[in-house]
Scaffold this active site. Sequence first.
Site, PDB file in Angstrom:
ATOM      1  N   PHE A  25       0.851  -1.189   0.000  1.00  0.00           N
ATOM      2  CA  PHE A  25       0.000   0.000   0.000  1.00  0.00           C
ATOM      3  C   PHE A  25       0.889   1.241   0.000  1.00  0.00           C
ATOM      4  CE2 PHE A  25      -3.400  -2.775   0.627  1.00  0.00           C
ATOM      5  CZ  PHE A  25      -4.598  -2.085   0.603  1.00  0.00           C
ATOM      6  N   CYS A  31      -5.993  15.205   0.433  1.00  0.00           N
ATOM      7  CA  CYS A  31      -7.290  14.843  -0.132  1.00  0.00           C
ATOM      8  C   CYS A  31      -8.017  16.120  -0.516  1.00  0.00           C
ATOM      9  CB  CYS A  31      -8.117  14.044   0.880  1.00  0.00           C
ATOM     10  SG  CYS A  31      -9.724  13.481   0.239  1.00  0.00           S
ATOM     11  N   CYS A  46     -16.519  15.114   2.811  1.00  0.00           N
ATOM     12  CA  CYS A  46     -16.577  13.761   3.373  1.00  0.00           C
ATOM     13  C   CYS A  46     -16.236  13.848   4.851  1.00  0.00           C
ATOM     14  CB  CYS A  46     -15.586  12.838   2.660  1.00  0.00           C
ATOM     15  SG  CYS A  46     -15.505  11.178   3.362  1.00  0.00           S
ATOM     16  N   CYS A  49     -14.299   9.884   7.016  1.00  0.00           N
ATOM     17  CA  CYS A  49     -13.036   9.222   6.703  1.00  0.00           C
ATOM     18  C   CYS A  49     -12.367   8.709   7.976  1.00  0.00           C
ATOM     19  CB  CYS A  49     -12.097  10.182   5.979  1.00  0.00           C
ATOM     20  SG  CYS A  49     -10.520   9.444   5.518  1.00  0.00           S
ATOM     21  N   ASP A  50     -11.858   7.459   7.924  1.00  0.00           N
ATOM     22  CA  ASP A  50     -11.190   6.863   9.074  1.00  0.00           C
ATOM     23  C   ASP A  50      -9.700   6.637   8.803  1.00  0.00           C
ATOM     24  OD1 ASP A  50     -11.334   4.829   7.255  1.00  0.00           O
ATOM     25  OD2 ASP A  50     -12.232   3.357   8.598  1.00  0.00           O
ATOM     26  N   THR A  51      -9.148   7.346   7.819  1.00  0.00           N
ATOM     27  CA  THR A  51      -7.767   7.137   7.398  1.00  0.00           C
ATOM     28  C   THR A  51      -6.911   8.345   7.736  1.00  0.00           C
ATOM     29  OG1 THR A  51      -8.505   5.734   5.572  1.00  0.00           O
ATOM     30  CG2 THR A  51      -6.281   6.623   5.435  1.00  0.00           C
ATOM     31  N   GLU A 116      -7.302   3.218  -5.335  1.00  0.00           N
ATOM     32  CA  GLU A 116      -8.528   3.421  -4.573  1.00  0.00           C
ATOM     33  C   GLU A 116      -8.780   4.922  -4.518  1.00  0.00           C
ATOM     34  OE1 GLU A 116      -7.959   1.511  -0.801  1.00  0.00           O
ATOM     35  OE2 GLU A 116      -8.250  -0.486  -1.639  1.00  0.00           O
ATOM     36  N   HIS A 204      -9.216  -6.539   7.313  1.00  0.00           N
ATOM     37  CA  HIS A 204      -7.952  -6.193   7.966  1.00  0.00           C
ATOM     38  C   HIS A 204      -8.184  -5.674   9.388  1.00  0.00           C
ATOM     39  CE1 HIS A 204      -9.513  -2.730   5.821  1.00  0.00           C
ATOM     40  NE2 HIS A 204      -8.797  -1.925   6.586  1.00  0.00           N
TER      41      HIS A 204
END
Length: 210
Positions: A25, A31, A46, A49-51, A116, A204
């Site tokens: 990855f 973003c 958005c 988002c959890d990133t 992605e 994951h």
Amino acid sequence: MTYAVKEIFKTLQGEGAQTGRTAVFCRFAGCNLWSGREEDRATAVCTFCDTEFVGMDGPGGGRFDTAQALAETIAASWGTEPARRFVVLTGGEPLLQVDPILIDALHARGFEIAVETNGTQAAPPGLDWICVSPKAQAPLVITEGHELKLVYPQQELEPARLADLNFQHFWLQPMDGPDRAANTAAAVAYCLAHPRWRLSLQTHKVIGIP
């Protein structure tokens, strides 16, 4: 151009059609739908988002001055095994930075390339796998690809609005967070009633890997 990368790591793909596949990855910083700062979340396009995609301080992250340097770092993360090389370009929003020069550099090192994306930026030619995750209130520029993965539920973005787009796979992925159990139940119910859609789980997180 230079590339701002949050982190690079080898793991198993945890969701969608490539679940369980070994992958490197490469998470790009930045973003176009949220700054990544918590104080801006409530007003972002958005909000769920959890990133973590802010900065370049993750493992393997940094600023890369050339596509060759970034491709070499990705290849080093993969190791010496020549078979089934697979890289997932993600973010943030990777298509703010991914360009044909990087795609060529990764192909030259034997990688199959997945992206992605939120679908708001045009995809450069040469990508081998395109996964689009649309967001309500954001324009959808990419309307065809390999998989469409809708985080569900989203107010003002019903799956029916997307079901006729030209994708091979249609996924509903329950929104993570405090309502995850209810969101999962709702996604299951929707898939049962609309078989075009399949359930995608973030495996994951279930098994505790990155």
